[in-house]
Design a protein around this motif. Sequence first.
Motif, short mmCIF file in Angstrom:
data_model
loop_
_atom_site.label_atom_id
_atom_site.label_comp_id
_atom_site.label_asym_id
_atom_site.label_seq_id
_atom_site.Cartn_x
_atom_site.Cartn_y
_atom_site.Cartn_z
N GLN A 432 6.31 2.73 -10.37
CA GLN A 432 5.98 1.60 -9.49
C GLN A 432 7.18 1.09 -8.72
O GLN A 432 7.06 0.70 -7.55
CB GLN A 432 5.35 0.49 -10.32
CG GLN A 432 3.96 0.85 -10.85
CD GLN A 432 3.45 -0.09 -11.92
OE1 GLN A 432 3.97 -1.19 -12.10
NE2 GLN A 432 2.41 0.33 -12.65
N LYS A 435 7.41 3.53 -5.86
CA LYS A 435 6.30 3.51 -4.91
C LYS A 435 6.14 2.17 -4.18
O LYS A 435 5.84 2.14 -2.98
CB LYS A 435 4.99 3.82 -5.66
CG LYS A 435 4.92 5.22 -6.24
CD LYS A 435 4.80 6.28 -5.16
CE LYS A 435 4.59 7.66 -5.76
NZ LYS A 435 4.49 8.71 -4.72
N LEU A 436 6.35 1.07 -4.91
CA LEU A 436 6.08 -0.25 -4.31
C LEU A 436 7.29 -0.82 -3.58
O LEU A 436 7.13 -1.68 -2.70
CB LEU A 436 5.60 -1.22 -5.39
CG LEU A 436 4.35 -0.79 -6.17
CD1 LEU A 436 3.96 -1.86 -7.19
CD2 LEU A 436 3.19 -0.50 -5.24
N GLN A 556 -5.41 -5.76 3.58
CA GLN A 556 -4.34 -4.77 3.52
C GLN A 556 -4.15 -4.07 4.86
O GLN A 556 -3.02 -3.75 5.26
CB GLN A 556 -4.63 -3.75 2.42
CG GLN A 556 -3.48 -2.78 2.18
CD GLN A 556 -2.21 -3.45 1.73
OE1 GLN A 556 -2.03 -3.78 0.58
NE2 GLN A 556 -1.29 -3.69 2.67
N LEU A 562 2.45 -5.46 0.84
CA LEU A 562 1.43 -5.26 -0.17
C LEU A 562 0.51 -6.47 -0.26
O LEU A 562 0.99 -7.62 -0.23
CB LEU A 562 2.08 -5.03 -1.54
CG LEU A 562 2.92 -3.75 -1.70
CD1 LEU A 562 3.71 -3.82 -3.00
CD2 LEU A 562 2.04 -2.51 -1.67
N GLU A 604 -8.59 0.74 -5.75
CA GLU A 604 -7.53 1.75 -5.65
C GLU A 604 -7.88 2.79 -4.60
O GLU A 604 -7.04 3.18 -3.78
CB GLU A 604 -7.33 2.41 -7.01
CG GLU A 604 -6.18 3.42 -7.02
CD GLU A 604 -6.06 4.13 -8.36
OE1 GLU A 604 -4.97 4.07 -8.96
OE2 GLU A 604 -7.06 4.75 -8.80
N LYS A 609 -2.74 -1.25 -3.80
CA LYS A 609 -1.74 -0.74 -4.76
C LYS A 609 -1.41 -1.75 -5.87
O LYS A 609 -0.79 -1.38 -6.87
CB LYS A 609 -0.47 -0.35 -4.01
CG LYS A 609 -0.66 0.77 -3.00
CD LYS A 609 0.63 1.08 -2.28
CE LYS A 609 0.48 2.30 -1.38
NZ LYS A 609 -0.48 2.09 -0.29
N GLN A 650 0.77 4.58 -10.71
CA GLN A 650 1.46 3.91 -9.60
C GLN A 650 0.75 2.63 -9.15
O GLN A 650 1.33 1.80 -8.46
CB GLN A 650 1.59 4.87 -8.42
CG GLN A 650 0.25 5.24 -7.78
CD GLN A 650 0.42 6.37 -6.79
OE1 GLN A 650 1.14 7.34 -7.05
NE2 GLN A 650 -0.23 6.26 -5.64
N THR A 651 -0.49 2.42 -9.55
CA THR A 651 -1.20 1.19 -9.23
C THR A 651 -0.80 0.12 -10.24
O THR A 651 -0.93 0.30 -11.43
CB THR A 651 -2.73 1.40 -9.27
OG1 THR A 651 -3.08 2.37 -8.28
CG2 THR A 651 -3.47 0.10 -8.99
N GLN A 652 -0.27 -0.97 -9.70
CA GLN A 652 0.28 -2.02 -10.57
C GLN A 652 -0.83 -3.02 -10.93
O GLN A 652 -1.43 -3.64 -10.04
CB GLN A 652 1.42 -2.73 -9.86
CG GLN A 652 2.21 -3.67 -10.75
CD GLN A 652 3.41 -4.25 -10.03
OE1 GLN A 652 3.26 -5.08 -9.13
NE2 GLN A 652 4.61 -3.82 -10.43
#
Length: 773
Positions: A432, A435-436, A556, A562, A604, A609, A650-652
């Motif tokens: 994360q 990715k974030l 989004q 984000l 998702e 994200k 990767q999705t928080q």
Amino acid sequence: MLSHNLGYPRVGSQRELKKASEQYWAGKIDRDALQKVARQIRHRNWETQQQSGIDLIPSNDFSLYDQVLDTSLLVGAIPERYNQLIDGKSNRELDLYFAMARGVQREGVDIKAMEMTKWFDTNYHYIVPEFIKNQKFNRYSDKVILEFEDARQQGIITKPVLLGPVTYLLLGKEKEEGFDRIDLLDQLLPVYIEILKELASRGAEWIQLDEPCLVLDLTDKYKIALESAYAQIHEAVPNLRILLATYFGALEDNLSLATNLPVAALHIDLTRGEESLSAVLSDRDFINSTKLLSLGVVDGRNIWKNDYKKSLDFIQKTVDIIGENRVLIAPSSSLLHSPHDLDLEKNEEVLTPEIKNWMAFAKQKLAEVSTLTKLSGTDYIKNKLFTTNQKAIESRRTSTLIHKTLVKKRVTAIELQDFERKNNFGARQIIQLEKLKLPLFPSTTIGSFPQTDDVRQLRANLKKGILTQQEYENRIEEEIVKSLRWQEDLGIDVLVHGEFERNDMVEYFGESLSGFVFTQNGWVQSYGSRCVKPPIIYGDVERPAPMTVRWSAFAQANSDKLVKGMLTGPVTILQWSFVRDDQPRKDTTFQIGLAIRDEVVDLEKAGIKVIQIDEPAIREGLPLRKSAWKNYLKWAVDAFRLSAAGVADQTQIHTHMCYSEFNDIIDSIAAMDADVITIETSRSQMELLDAFADFNYPNEIGPGVYDIHSPRVPTIEEITLLLEKALKVIPARNLWVNPDCGLKTRKWPETEAALRNMISAANLLRESVAIEQ
């Protein structure tokens, strides 16, 4: 046999008190106008109970904000910081009272509100009493006397209700070290006794003292305190008839203590502790005494119609052993936790006649208490009131609206892997971070922004047909874009869409799920002027279609930053609804968990994200007895994991909790395995973080840095200090910056000022840490 009531809803059938209070706070009406509304509500409540046939009608169950705060003012437990409000000409009790509840911020005065937390395992919040070593108590308020006299002038001799002295102390908090608050009992009791003596001198025959602490796990010290308190009260006012009220659970190991206290009557809750009845009726000392037993047979905390057969069996069993003259009939607890009046539900498209026939709100519960009192001891089997009731009970049991085979099969098919993310948090955090690409001390808000009159009017106009669906959605899109631009300009790192399309964090989801039904006027007080309209879960739950994806995806698509998807978790949806009582709560929660899981997966897929699944009610759902915690926490945590585990690493996943003591359940909080948890900590000055530090909590944390339940705007210095406190116990890369809770109930000017200060404090912290490194 007498009927009585423990307490009645106090906001008014049309939320008159809420509206008047908010007008008073805004300076639009004066105190006389506010007190006039309060008096009208009290009079209507007394008249309603009298007309319903209730023999012992309560007074002092009314409150302008909170009954525990009323008690603090009554006994003069006023924290020192409020002294400036009671000096000289500024001795204005009402403003002092509201300042203690809400804080006050005006020119020359800036005082923080008292802490607020949940009332036992309900969704009602109370103002936490603050105690210091050698605390002095004195009679400060005459509210209980004035309300008794007010009722007497209406021709009603009421049963004044007071929070019992031991429960009052237990519910408070020591604000300095070196003493135990229960040691203050001897200083507190003289004030109680003074009040009881005056009530007796004015003609009070019964006094209700609420000691719900008797359904908790009590230390020997608290048990001794109860014995001492009631011995002193009995000695001081031996002829006053004290009704000791317990509720929310069974007496269990406190039964002998409760039955042997020198009071005239004992009230037990038979909806959440029916095992207490057999235990009391097996106690030879109680049987041979002259004490009355009050049977709480009508559920004060749910909306389902009472099963007269079951209640009459309880009553008959009791009468057979101790006699009719020693029995009182009542709701299980105060009706504060029930909506006001089912007769106000006129729209059959909202609440169908079939489902409505299964329900009873506060006013109808009064009728149930009165009817049960009248039917007891008669040949009721062919009585029309009894047969009509039993037809309604049977109708609900056999209704085809309730059960869905596919939903039940899906719950049965859940496997262990459905509760697990692919990798543990350590691995997910690395993914994360990459990715974030969030900065150190990322900032966010909890979800909602102020719901202005204009926004609420949009929903009203849609329902009225003034706006078409497309026109409504266009306007909501405008609000979302405006809020996104504002957040971007402010410098917030993870944005929210503002939830302008949502009426309530639970009601909104319930409207999109099957198995739920709603009311138009089923309002219940949550705290102060805050009222909620809980959904009603009557049947099996599933998600027919996506609920939030449309708005989150739109948001989004309109920002390069984000934007969080915002959901309410399964346990909170359960806790903040009126729940079906014909199957285990675990089963209902897992049904909701699967519905939320479907929504998380769809978010998702839509490119979201960061997804927040709010679970503020995990802690409040704890059983009151620790012996039952393990089972509850297992299925509650599993329900959250079930809802969150369907996404990639990767999705928080965020979760939010407010007004919770975490020390004793921190391992279960960790077991939820949310990537980020945001919690309430500002009113407690970060005290709640101690639990996370002692446990060495591994995941990321956003301790709330300002109190959104108060209108005051925190300074940059205050927020910075709180963040520095947090940084001492939380690793820098795990610390988030956010408010305590959602901002729906606040006004825009204070929200903008507070968030601006919050971002400034976050930036200062980043600069200071960068310099140190």
